[in-house]
Design a protein around this motif. Structure first.
Motif, PDB file in Angstrom:
ATOM      1  N   ILE A 113      -4.595   3.518   3.444  1.00 16.61           N
ATOM      2  CA  ILE A 113      -4.296   4.586   4.400  1.00 16.61           C
ATOM      3  C   ILE A 113      -5.212   5.781   4.189  1.00 16.61           C
ATOM      4  O   ILE A 113      -5.953   6.181   5.074  1.00 16.61           O
ATOM      5  CB  ILE A 113      -2.817   5.000   4.297  1.00 16.61           C
ATOM      6  CG1 ILE A 113      -1.918   3.792   4.616  1.00 16.61           C
ATOM      7  CG2 ILE A 113      -2.530   6.145   5.263  1.00 16.61           C
ATOM      8  CD1 ILE A 113      -2.092   3.198   5.980  1.00 16.61           C
ATOM      9  N   THR A 166       0.853  -1.184   0.000  1.00 18.28           N
ATOM     10  CA  THR A 166       0.000   0.000   0.000  1.00 18.28           C
ATOM     11  C   THR A 166       0.892   1.239   0.000  1.00 18.28           C
ATOM     12  O   THR A 166       1.756   1.376   0.865  1.00 18.28           O
ATOM     13  CB  THR A 166      -0.914   0.010   1.231  1.00 18.28           C
ATOM     14  OG1 THR A 166      -1.737  -1.154   1.208  1.00 18.28           O
ATOM     15  CG2 THR A 166      -1.794   1.240   1.250  1.00 18.28           C
ATOM     16  N   SER A 187      -2.542  -4.383   2.753  1.00 15.95           N
ATOM     17  CA  SER A 187      -2.770  -3.812   4.074  1.00 15.95           C
ATOM     18  C   SER A 187      -3.890  -2.797   3.950  1.00 15.95           C
ATOM     19  O   SER A 187      -4.350  -2.497   2.852  1.00 15.95           O
ATOM     20  CB  SER A 187      -1.499  -3.155   4.624  1.00 15.95           C
ATOM     21  OG  SER A 187      -1.085  -2.094   3.793  1.00 15.95           O
ATOM     22  N   GLU A 195       2.056  10.027   6.592  1.00 22.13           N
ATOM     23  CA  GLU A 195       1.569   8.744   7.107  1.00 22.13           C
ATOM     24  C   GLU A 195       1.615   7.667   6.024  1.00 22.13           C
ATOM     25  O   GLU A 195       1.975   6.521   6.283  1.00 22.13           O
ATOM     26  CB  GLU A 195       0.141   8.898   7.632  1.00 22.13           C
ATOM     27  CG  GLU A 195       0.005   9.800   8.846  1.00 22.13           C
ATOM     28  CD  GLU A 195      -0.182  11.263   8.491  1.00 22.13           C
ATOM     29  OE1 GLU A 195      -0.467  12.054   9.400  1.00 22.13           O
ATOM     30  OE2 GLU A 195      -0.054  11.617   7.285  1.00 22.13           O
ATOM     31  N   ALA A 196       1.248   8.068   4.807  1.00 22.87           N
ATOM     32  CA  ALA A 196       1.273   7.112   3.704  1.00 22.87           C
ATOM     33  C   ALA A 196       2.685   6.610   3.431  1.00 22.87           C
ATOM     34  O   ALA A 196       2.911   5.415   3.210  1.00 22.87           O
ATOM     35  CB  ALA A 196       0.690   7.752   2.447  1.00 22.87           C
ATOM     36  N   GLU A 247       5.320   6.520   5.506  1.00 25.83           N
ATOM     37  CA  GLU A 247       5.842   5.683   6.586  1.00 25.83           C
ATOM     38  C   GLU A 247       5.219   4.294   6.551  1.00 25.83           C
ATOM     39  O   GLU A 247       5.899   3.292   6.793  1.00 25.83           O
ATOM     40  CB  GLU A 247       5.609   6.357   7.938  1.00 25.83           C
ATOM     41  CG  GLU A 247       6.482   7.580   8.162  1.00 25.83           C
ATOM     42  CD  GLU A 247       7.950   7.333   7.833  1.00 25.83           C
ATOM     43  OE1 GLU A 247       8.525   6.344   8.360  1.00 25.83           O
ATOM     44  OE2 GLU A 247       8.524   8.094   7.035  1.00 25.83           O
ATOM     45  N   ALA A 248       3.933   4.213   6.232  1.00 26.59           N
ATOM     46  CA  ALA A 248       3.286   2.914   6.123  1.00 26.59           C
ATOM     47  C   ALA A 248       3.870   2.094   4.977  1.00 26.59           C
ATOM     48  O   ALA A 248       3.947   0.867   5.048  1.00 26.59           O
ATOM     49  CB  ALA A 248       1.781   3.095   5.938  1.00 26.59           C
ATOM     50  N   ALA A 249       4.270   2.787   3.904  1.00 27.49           N
ATOM     51  CA  ALA A 249       4.775   2.111   2.702  1.00 27.49           C
ATOM     52  C   ALA A 249       6.270   1.823   2.751  1.00 27.49           C
ATOM     53  O   ALA A 249       6.774   1.089   1.901  1.00 27.49           O
ATOM     54  CB  ALA A 249       4.468   2.957   1.473  1.00 27.49           C
ATOM     55  N   ARG A 250       6.971   2.371   3.718  1.00 27.06           N
ATOM     56  CA  ARG A 250       8.430   2.296   3.684  1.00 27.06           C
ATOM     57  C   ARG A 250       8.983   0.867   3.633  1.00 27.06           C
ATOM     58  O   ARG A 250       9.891   0.575   2.835  1.00 27.06           O
ATOM     59  CB  ARG A 250       9.024   3.066   4.866  1.00 27.06           C
ATOM     60  CG  ARG A 250      10.513   3.364   4.683  1.00 27.06           C
ATOM     61  CD  ARG A 250      11.038   4.289   5.779  1.00 27.06           C
ATOM     62  NE  ARG A 250      10.420   5.601   5.736  1.00 27.06           N
ATOM     63  CZ  ARG A 250      10.784   6.572   4.903  1.00 27.06           C
ATOM     64  NH1 ARG A 250      11.740   6.341   4.007  1.00 27.06           N
ATOM     65  NH2 ARG A 250      10.187   7.737   4.935  1.00 27.06           N
TER      66      ARG A 250
END
Length: 274
Positions: free
Chosen positions: A50, A13, A47, A56-57, A59-62
């Motif tokens: 987001i 994601t 996942s 936020e996007a 960091e979630a995708a890192r």
């Protein structure tokens, strides 16, 4: 043929605002695998969407983006050409720095209705996908690497361009080949004999040809895309990535096939085998 290229399907994601492009990428990867007899490598896992701000996007995708970067690094190190089916354009935050590191003299042909040259400081929407070239070009720090010279970028078919992005074009920082009858010849002149890495955001096409999140009138037909790919295939092709093909135009819609899209891209796919 099959030992010269490999297929990667990115399933992470990455700034998604719906869950339609991830299965779209899988459809592309699966059909490519069937046509070429190759087993695709799957990077990332589904996942929750987001749908928040870019920070936020990102960091979630890192984690999956780092894995995608590692995958391309491995392929280029082994002299294998990548074909990557990505969900969203923001996955290029991970791929383009690797391309720039291995092929600093190559050009990036970026098929997209948008320029994707915004940064967190210039963006009105804060959409991560709008930063996809700007991060690798060092206009902002994504934490995923940079090193891409803007002079290597050729925007092909862009027509929804924000003022800060237009200024970069007007200042000659990168090249822009708009839609129209001169697209193919414009690409030939812009590439100017260089090796080529190709990014295709499916919204470069006229709305309705394939399902995409954004629909921007004045796009390419599949014939336009095919003829552009014929010109690109006159050159050395070092890799291809496709993003923003949604499995349907709306949630629970009838699933679309990428067959006609891949047919239009066949000169590039054949070029990867050279």
């Amino acid at each position: 043929m099959t030992n010269q290229m490999q297929i990667t399907v990115f399933q992470g994601t990455v700034g998604d605002r719906n869950d339609l492009a991830r299965p779209g990428a899988m459809a592309i990867g699966t059909l490519m695998a069937e046509r070429l007899g190759l087993a695709p490598e799957i990077i990332g896992a589904p996942s929750a969407v987001i749908g928040r701000g870019w920070r936020e996007a990102l960091e979630a995708a890192r984690p999956p983006l780092n894995a995608l970067s590692d995958r391309l690094n491995h392929l280029f190190a082994e002299n294998i050409k990548p074909f990557t089916a990505s969900s969203r354009c923001a996955a290029s935050l991970a791929t383009l720095p690797v391309v720039a590191r291995y092929y600093p003299d190559a050009c990036i042909v970026w098929f997209d209705a948008h320029a994707d040259l915004n940064t967190p400081a210039t963006s009105v929407t804060g959409y991560l996908g709008g930063f996809s070239i700007a991060g690798p070009a060092g206009l902002w720090d994504s934490g995923l690497g940079s090193g891409l010279d803007l002079s290597a970028v050729i925007l092909a078919g862009a027509r929804d361009i924000d003022p800060p992005e237009q200024k970069l074009i007007d200042d000659g920082k990168l090249q822009w080949v708009p839609t129209g009858g001169g697209l193919a010849e414009g690409l030939r002149c812009a590439i100017n004999g260089r090796a080529v890495y190709v990014h295709l955001d499916c919204d470069v096409l006229e709305p309705g040809i394939v399902p995409t999140e954004y629909e921007v009138p004045g796009g390419l037909s599949l014939d336009d895309l095919y003829h552009a790919c014929q010109v690109i295939a006159e050159h050395s092709i070092i890799g291809v990535e496709i993003a923003e093909f949604q499995i349907s135009q709306a949630e629970n819609g009838a699933p679309a096939t990428p067959a006609a899209l891949l047919d239009a891209l066949s000169p590039l796919i054949n070029g990867l085998a050279r």
